[in-house]
Design an enzyme around this catalytic site. Structure first.
Site, PDB file in Angstrom:
ATOM      1  N   HIS A  86       0.994  -1.425  -0.175  1.00 17.18           N
ATOM      2  CA  HIS A  86       0.239   0.100   0.059  1.00 17.18           C
ATOM      3  C   HIS A  86       0.963   0.928   0.186  1.00 17.18           C
ATOM      4  O   HIS A  86       0.669   2.296  -0.039  1.00 17.18           O
ATOM      5  CB  HIS A  86      -1.037   0.210   1.557  1.00 17.18           C
ATOM      6  CG  HIS A  86      -1.994  -0.620   0.834  1.00 17.18           C
ATOM      7  ND1 HIS A  86      -3.603  -0.429   0.934  1.00 17.18           N
ATOM      8  CD2 HIS A  86      -2.165  -1.916   0.504  1.00 17.18           C
ATOM      9  CE1 HIS A  86      -4.349  -1.238   1.010  1.00 17.18           C
ATOM     10  NE2 HIS A  86      -3.688  -2.634   0.160  1.00 17.18           N
ATOM     11  N   VAL A  90       0.834   4.166  -2.712  1.00 17.73           N
ATOM     12  CA  VAL A  90      -0.054   4.990  -4.043  1.00 17.73           C
ATOM     13  C   VAL A  90       1.609   6.046  -3.544  1.00 17.73           C
ATOM     14  O   VAL A  90       2.334   6.031  -2.578  1.00 17.73           O
ATOM     15  CB  VAL A  90      -0.413   5.322  -2.693  1.00 17.73           C
ATOM     16  CG1 VAL A  90      -1.067   7.129  -2.881  1.00 17.73           C
ATOM     17  CG2 VAL A  90      -1.978   4.828  -2.951  1.00 17.73           C
ATOM     18  N   HIS A 209      -1.363 -13.093  -1.219  1.00 17.38           N
ATOM     19  CA  HIS A 209      -2.240 -13.941  -0.577  1.00 17.38           C
ATOM     20  C   HIS A 209      -2.274 -15.525  -0.034  1.00 17.38           C
ATOM     21  O   HIS A 209      -2.789 -15.803   0.107  1.00 17.38           O
ATOM     22  CB  HIS A 209      -3.489 -13.746  -1.398  1.00 17.38           C
ATOM     23  CG  HIS A 209      -3.375 -11.957  -2.012  1.00 17.38           C
ATOM     24  ND1 HIS A 209      -4.320 -11.816  -2.551  1.00 17.38           N
ATOM     25  CD2 HIS A 209      -3.499 -10.957  -0.573  1.00 17.38           C
ATOM     26  CE1 HIS A 209      -4.760 -10.230  -2.984  1.00 17.38           C
ATOM     27  NE2 HIS A 209      -3.927 -10.015  -1.761  1.00 17.38           N
ATOM     28  N   THR A 210      -0.988 -16.112   0.066  1.00 14.90           N
ATOM     29  CA  THR A 210      -0.787 -17.243   0.431  1.00 14.90           C
ATOM     30  C   THR A 210      -0.965 -17.319   2.124  1.00 14.90           C
ATOM     31  O   THR A 210      -0.794 -18.353   2.857  1.00 14.90           O
ATOM     32  CB  THR A 210       0.555 -18.358  -0.031  1.00 14.90           C
ATOM     33  OG1 THR A 210       0.978 -19.281   0.555  1.00 14.90           O
ATOM     34  CG2 THR A 210       1.905 -16.834  -0.365  1.00 14.90           C
ATOM     35  N   THR A 261      -3.289 -23.578   3.826  1.00 16.37           N
ATOM     36  CA  THR A 261      -2.469 -23.706   4.311  1.00 16.37           C
ATOM     37  C   THR A 261      -1.593 -21.865   5.212  1.00 16.37           C
ATOM     38  O   THR A 261      -1.002 -21.233   4.503  1.00 16.37           O
ATOM     39  CB  THR A 261      -1.020 -23.915   3.727  1.00 16.37           C
ATOM     40  OG1 THR A 261      -0.878 -23.495   2.509  1.00 16.37           O
ATOM     41  CG2 THR A 261      -1.693 -25.565   4.030  1.00 16.37           C
ATOM     42  N   ASP A 266       3.613 -20.597   0.604  1.00 13.40           N
ATOM     43  CA  ASP A 266       3.457 -21.482  -0.341  1.00 13.40           C
ATOM     44  C   ASP A 266       2.522 -21.838  -1.721  1.00 13.40           C
ATOM     45  O   ASP A 266       2.040 -20.689  -1.626  1.00 13.40           O
ATOM     46  CB  ASP A 266       3.067 -22.843   0.333  1.00 13.40           C
ATOM     47  CG  ASP A 266       2.072 -22.917   1.375  1.00 13.40           C
ATOM     48  OD1 ASP A 266       1.265 -21.865   0.587  1.00 13.40           O
ATOM     49  OD2 ASP A 266       1.559 -23.897   1.856  1.00 13.40           O
TER      50      ASP A 266
END
Ligand code: HEM
Ligand SMILES: *[C@@H]1O[C@H](CO)[C@@H](O)[C@H](O)[C@H]1NC(C)=O
Ligand SMILES: *[C@@H]1O[C@H](CO)[C@@H](O)[C@H](O)[C@H]1NC(C)=O
Length: 340
Positions: A86, A90, A209-210, A261, A266
């Site tokens: 983030h 920007v 996002h894992t 997970t 991963d």
């Protein structure tokens, strides 16, 4: 055979990245077509050796703080990685997200679930003790994101240093950061036009996002009223949908971004997409969109390739619109406020 495919893919991707870099150099050169030394992008002035003399302990200080805090609260690892995104999303990686005044990016709607500010403040306090007025908050945040990745089981990479801290932070600008409802065309455009990153970076960085979680607020439309249909998103596995409905009593409840997970760095995130178990609509769309589906499958089946490319793409992210040189930005004394 598998490795052969990976090699080919790696060569193609790197060629792609190289051509993007050289194209941007040519574009920014004032004397097009005339043989001369190219004008380098600001990120070319960053260096892994930047603080070697002025703050030799820097990486040790950051590593010690991040690992102590993440040990106590593992949810801080994904929080710091997202905070770095983030920031860079920007006005570039200039620590503008950390400025804490009325109407700053941090106060924006799009920033409401960002965390990790106190950890950065504590690192900065220790760094100021050992190397006063030397290290930017932007460099600290970038390095903390690298260490958080490693602590979660992800790859290591060398961080180029030398970013300055920005003096401007506007809430309304923070709302350009994607929120999870966009289509792939607008994500690709945003990455290319605003960040100078490719669709490869988009797919690979979404792999963060894992780990981590989302508020239910960000996904409730998918559960109950997708795209104004008053029905759930049809691209969602039904059992997964029911699980999420149970977990999402309130908008402020949390659900894991990687349902299999959630705390391990991963490729399960990519594998889940193939089973209609992506949490955000934008995650799931990476699998169904023809422009990105091949890359998703590649990542899902080649963990080493994902790890290597994630490191490359994180360096690309950390280079976005950096402030370098004497006349740009400042070294903030406290990350929450510009200097007087
Ligand atoms: C490309 C488009 C992206 C979209 C649409 C997106 C969207 C989101 C959303 C909606 C959340 C949950 C927010 C909430 O709490 O409600 C989230 C969390 C997260 N995002 Fe992204 N994101 C994107 C790219 C990235 C990138 C490039 C990174 C890092 C390099 C990243 C790292 C994370 C992490 C680690 C979390 C979990 C945060 C936590 O557990 O505190 N995301 N993202
Ligand atoms: C994608 O989103 C943008 C911005 O909301 C919109 O203008 C565009 O029409 C959308 N494209 C598709 C293919 O749905
Ligand atoms: C959302 O709805 C619009 C028009 O109602 C439609 O054109 C579009 O394809 C829908 N998007 C998805 C992802 O279903």
């Amino acid at each position: 055979m598998r490795w052969f495919l990976v090699m080919i893919a790696a060569v193609l991707l790197n060629f792609h990245l190289f051509s993007v870099v050289s194209a941007s150099i040519v574009k920014h050169s004032p004397l097009k077509g005339v043989a001369k030394s190219p004008v380098l992008p600001p990120s070319a002035y960053l260096s892994t050796a930047y603080y070697q003399k002025s703050c030799p302990n820097l990486e040790a200080i950051i590593h010690e703080k991040v690992s102590a805090w993440v040990k106590r609260d593992p949810t801080l690892a994904p929080a710091i990685i997202r905070l770095h995104f983030h920031d860079c999303a920007v006005r570039g990686c200039d620590a503008s997200i950390l400025l804490n005044h009325r109407g700053s990016e941090r106060a924006a709607e799009a920033s409401r679930s960002l965390r990790g500010f106190t950890l950065i403040d504590e690192i900065k306090a220790e760094v100021e003790k050992q190397c006063p007025k030397t290290v930017s908050c932007a460099d600290i945040l970038t390095t903390a994101a690298r260490d958080a990745t490693v602590l979660a089981g992800g790859p290591f990479w060398e961080v180029p240093f030398g970013r300055k801290d920005g003096k401007i932070s506007l809430a309304k600008e923070a709302n350009i950061v994607p929120q999870g409802h966009e289509n792939i065309t607008s994500l690709i455009n945003y990455f290319e036009k605003e960040l100078g990153l490719t669709f490869v970076d988009l797919v690979v960085l979404s792999g963060s996002h894992t780990i981590g979680r989302s508020t239910c607020y960000s996904i409730k439309q998918r559960l109950y009223n997708f795209n104004g249909t008053r029905k759930p998103d049809p691209s969602m596995n039904v059992n997964y949908l029911n699980l999420l409905k149970k977990q999402c009593r309130l908008d402020t409840n949390y659900v894991n971004l990687d349902v299999t997970t959630p705390r391990t760095f991963d490729v399960a995130y990519y594998q889940n997409l193939g089973k209609k178990m992506g949490l955000l609509s934008t995650d799931q769309l990476l699998y169904s969109d023809v422009r990105t589906t091949g890359l998703v499958s590649l990542m899902a089946s080649q963990p080493d390739f994902f790890m290597g490319q994630f490191a490359v793409s994180m360096v690309n992210l950390g280079n976005v619109n950096v402030l370098v040189g004497k006349n740009h930005g400042e070294i903030r004394l406290k990350c929450n406020y510009v200097n007087y």
